[in-house]
Design an enzyme around this catalytic site. Structure first.
Site, PDB file in Angstrom:
ATOM      1  N   ARG A   1     -14.200  16.326   9.453  1.00  0.00           N
ATOM      2  CA  ARG A   1     -14.352  17.254   8.333  1.00  0.00           C
ATOM      3  C   ARG A   1     -13.820  16.641   7.031  1.00  0.00           C
ATOM      4  O   ARG A   1     -12.719  16.082   7.013  1.00  0.00           O
ATOM      5  CB  ARG A   1     -13.561  18.533   8.656  1.00  0.00           C
ATOM      6  CG  ARG A   1     -13.523  19.567   7.552  1.00  0.00           C
ATOM      7  CD  ARG A   1     -14.813  20.325   7.441  1.00  0.00           C
ATOM      8  NE  ARG A   1     -14.689  21.477   6.562  1.00  0.00           N
ATOM      9  CZ  ARG A   1     -15.733  22.179   6.136  1.00  0.00           C
ATOM     10  NH1 ARG A   1     -16.963  21.851   6.521  1.00  0.00           N
ATOM     11  NH2 ARG A   1     -15.554  23.217   5.342  1.00  0.00           N
TER      12      ARG A   1
ATOM     13  N   GLU B   1       5.190  33.611  34.713  1.00  0.00           N
ATOM     14  CA  GLU B   1       6.109  32.675  35.386  1.00  0.00           C
ATOM     15  C   GLU B   1       7.503  32.730  34.756  1.00  0.00           C
ATOM     16  O   GLU B   1       8.185  31.727  34.606  1.00  0.00           O
ATOM     17  CB  GLU B   1       5.513  31.259  35.280  1.00  0.00           C
ATOM     18  CG  GLU B   1       5.847  30.318  36.399  1.00  0.00           C
ATOM     19  CD  GLU B   1       5.332  30.742  37.755  1.00  0.00           C
ATOM     20  OE1 GLU B   1       4.269  31.383  37.856  1.00  0.00           O
ATOM     21  OE2 GLU B   1       6.018  30.423  38.735  1.00  0.00           O
TER      22      GLU B   1
ATOM     23  N   HIS C   1      -9.103  23.884  11.810  1.00  0.00           N
ATOM     24  CA  HIS C   1     -10.557  24.118  11.797  1.00  0.00           C
ATOM     25  C   HIS C   1     -10.955  25.095  10.697  1.00  0.00           C
ATOM     26  O   HIS C   1     -12.141  25.421  10.553  1.00  0.00           O
ATOM     27  CB  HIS C   1     -11.040  24.659  13.149  1.00  0.00           C
ATOM     28  CG  HIS C   1     -11.204  23.612  14.213  1.00  0.00           C
ATOM     29  ND1 HIS C   1     -10.142  22.949  14.772  1.00  0.00           N
ATOM     30  CD2 HIS C   1     -12.319  23.130  14.835  1.00  0.00           C
ATOM     31  CE1 HIS C   1     -10.591  22.100  15.689  1.00  0.00           C
ATOM     32  NE2 HIS C   1     -11.905  22.183  15.747  1.00  0.00           N
TER      33      HIS C   1
ATOM     34  N   GLY D   1     -11.948  28.338   8.733  1.00  0.00           N
ATOM     35  CA  GLY D   1     -12.679  29.531   9.159  1.00  0.00           C
ATOM     36  C   GLY D   1     -13.463  29.325  10.442  1.00  0.00           C
ATOM     37  O   GLY D   1     -13.645  30.250  11.238  1.00  0.00           O
TER      38      GLY D   1
ATOM     39  N   THR E   1       5.252  40.734  40.971  1.00  0.00           N
ATOM     40  CA  THR E   1       5.392  41.704  39.883  1.00  0.00           C
ATOM     41  C   THR E   1       4.896  43.098  40.264  1.00  0.00           C
ATOM     42  O   THR E   1       3.876  43.240  40.943  1.00  0.00           O
ATOM     43  CB  THR E   1       4.604  41.198  38.649  1.00  0.00           C
ATOM     44  OG1 THR E   1       5.026  39.863  38.369  1.00  0.00           O
ATOM     45  CG2 THR E   1       4.838  42.074  37.432  1.00  0.00           C
TER      46      THR E   1
ATOM     47  N   ILE F   1      -1.691  40.432  39.523  1.00  0.00           N
ATOM     48  CA  ILE F   1      -1.719  39.395  40.558  1.00  0.00           C
ATOM     49  C   ILE F   1      -2.939  38.482  40.374  1.00  0.00           C
ATOM     50  O   ILE F   1      -4.081  38.883  40.619  1.00  0.00           O
ATOM     51  CB  ILE F   1      -1.689  40.017  41.979  1.00  0.00           C
ATOM     52  CG1 ILE F   1      -0.486  40.974  42.089  1.00  0.00           C
ATOM     53  CG2 ILE F   1      -1.653  38.928  43.055  1.00  0.00           C
ATOM     54  CD1 ILE F   1       0.871  40.373  41.680  1.00  0.00           C
TER      55      ILE F   1
ATOM     56  N   ALA G   1       8.790  46.414  37.657  1.00  0.00           N
ATOM     57  CA  ALA G   1       9.608  45.233  37.982  1.00  0.00           C
ATOM     58  C   ALA G   1       8.884  43.968  37.542  1.00  0.00           C
ATOM     59  O   ALA G   1       8.061  43.425  38.281  1.00  0.00           O
ATOM     60  CB  ALA G   1       9.910  45.192  39.482  1.00  0.00           C
ATOM     61  N   GLY G   2       9.164  43.544  36.293  1.00  0.00           N
ATOM     62  CA  GLY G   2       8.542  42.334  35.754  1.00  0.00           C
ATOM     63  C   GLY G   2       9.581  41.234  35.658  1.00  0.00           C
ATOM     64  O   GLY G   2       9.831  40.523  36.639  1.00  0.00           O
TER      65      GLY G   2
END
Ligand SMILES: Cc1cc2nc3c(=O)[nH]c(=O)nc-3n(C[C@H](O)[C@H](O)[C@H](O)COP(=O)(O)OP(=O)(O)OC[C@H]3O[C@@H](n4cnc5c(N)ncnc54)[C@H](O)[C@@H]3O)c2cc1C
Length: 388
Positions: free
Chosen positions: A275, A371, A346, A348, A132, A163, A136-137
């Site tokens: 819980r 990737e 979960h 809060g 990368t 990288i 250029a991605g």
């Protein structure tokens, strides 16, 4: 027995691979996971965890014996990556990047290169892969880093961004364009950049939403000289190398994402069993059971698909690009959904860092980006059904 125990039992690992899995699980429980929250909070590189993996010889499992490795199946490599990533996603990506960067050296390096370079990796050296660039991605073919031949050397000018392991790597599998070839795709070439080569500078390491303990570096190359002996293949063969390399690194990152999904599922099940609200465990509310059922089914199917891809690779099937793409796409979407729903379950508390799900949700996001982004994977998979 729960469905995941049954699935694990059905894998029937050979004895020597079972031993490796047990050792990796022990290390994950005793060293990697206990370091994870602290390293995330302080953005400290998890050296203790990485060194322990290296001491176990975990780079050796993807390197042939003649270069110092103890080769095992690709299926085993993927399972180890899941276990490590479930304990600490940062350590997981550091380890997986060793594979992603150095497996192409195993597959495409010549005899001299493998004899000279791979023992540094099996001895515990860190690997990286640099594709990368800032402009250029998703379209890697737009890379501008130049490789100019000069006698027995190749002179590198340009830069790379994002990288993984880039600032600490012993060896970087680096892509750039051959100056003498005037074709945007046909010029792409690959070479090995060794640690400490003059002219290569680490510009910065990124401050990230997740994977905070893993380093992601921007690199600059200014008249950086590499011996021509480090060129992989011929000038202009880099694009083919890159595409084949991605086919093996995508399931690798799918395994990493499934590790995050496994961890989030485990925490969600534990919490919804513990819980209570309105006098009932929150898993006893039907709506929550539906959610857990959907997520458990998705996780099980993703695990089976990745086993299938591993089987193709281990059987020597030459073309598994689409299967690898599907594995990466679905595993990373699942990791994000699983971690987000685990936070939701979960309440809060899930939003606070006392619970691991908060970190898992931050770690999961990038799995849909790196990737190949998931939009790119969807296009690639969809396009494959176009009737010509
Ligand atoms: C933490 C981290 C670690 C990384 N590690 C590495 C590494 O080790 N080595 C390496 O080489 N790279 C690495 N990368 C880079 C990563 O692979 C890229 O970020 C990724 O490929 C996307 O490129 P980009 O960021 O330039 O986004 P862009 O390509 O600019 O994309 C921006 C958006 O546009 C969308 N888009 C782009 N093109 C299209 C299209 N044709 N159709 C539809 N949508 C499109 C994308 O899906 C995305 O949503 C890493 C990135 C991160 C964040």
């Amino acid at each position: 027995m729960n469905i995941f125990d049954q699935l694990a039992r059905q894998r029937n690992w050979p004895e020597e691979e079972r031993i490796v899995l047990d050792q990796v699980q022990k290390l994950a429980d005793e060293i990697i996971e206990p370091n994870a929250a602290r390293c995330d909070e302080t953005s400290e590189f998890p050296w203790e965890s990485v060194n322990a993996l290296m001491a176990l010889g975990m780079n050796g499992i993807f390197v042939p014996a003649e270069y110092g490795g103890t080769p095992m199946s690709y299926a085993l490599y993927l399972e180890c990556t899941k276990i490590i990533a479930a304990a600490c996603a940062s350590t997981g990506v550091i380890y997986a990047t060793n594979f992603n960067g150095m497996k192409p050296l195993v597959d495409f390096g010549n005899e001299e290169q493998k004899k000279r370079l791979l023992p540094r990796i099996t001895a515990g050296g860190i690997g990286a892969i640099a594709i990368t660039e800032q402009t250029a991605g998703s379209d890697a073919t737009g890379m501008q880093t130049r490789f100019t031949p000069d006698g027995d050397d190749i002179v590198i000018n340009g830069s790379k961004t994002f990288i993984s392991n880039g600032d600490i790597a012993e060896l970087i599998f680096l892509f750039g364009k051959w100056s003498e070839i005037d074709d945007p795709k046909g010029a792409i070439s690959a070479l090995i950049l060794e640690k400490g080569t003059p002219g290569c500078t680490v510009l910065r390491t990124e401050k990230k939403m997740g994977h905070r303990a893993a380093s992601t570096a921007a690199l600059a190359f200014e008249n950086c000289r590499v011996p021509r002996a480090n060129l992989i293949g011929e000038p202009g063969t880099g694009l083919a190398t890159l595409l084949v390399a991605l086919n093996k690194s995508r399931p690798s990152m799918a395994a990493h994402a499934l590790g995050i999904a496994r961890a989030a599922f485990k925490d969600m099940v534990a919490y919804t069993n513990e819980r209570k609200q309105s006098g009932r465990h929150i898993l006893d509310f039907q709506g929550n059971q539906f959610l857990v059922a959907d997520l458990a089914s998705e996780l099980a199917l993703n695990e089976c698909w990745l086993d299938y891809v591993a089987g193709l690779v281990d059987a020597g099937e030459p073309d598994f690009a689409l299967e690898a793409s599907i594995a990466k796409l679905r595993a990373s979407d699942l990791a994000m959904r699983m971690a987000t729903e685990a936070v939701q379950m979960h309440g809060g508390y899930g939003y606070c860092s006392d619970y691991r799900v908060e970190r898992l949700m931050r770690d999961a996001k990038v799995t849909q980006i790196w990737e190949g982004t998931n939009q790119i994977h969807r296009q690639y998979i969809g396009r494959s059904f176009r009737i010509k």
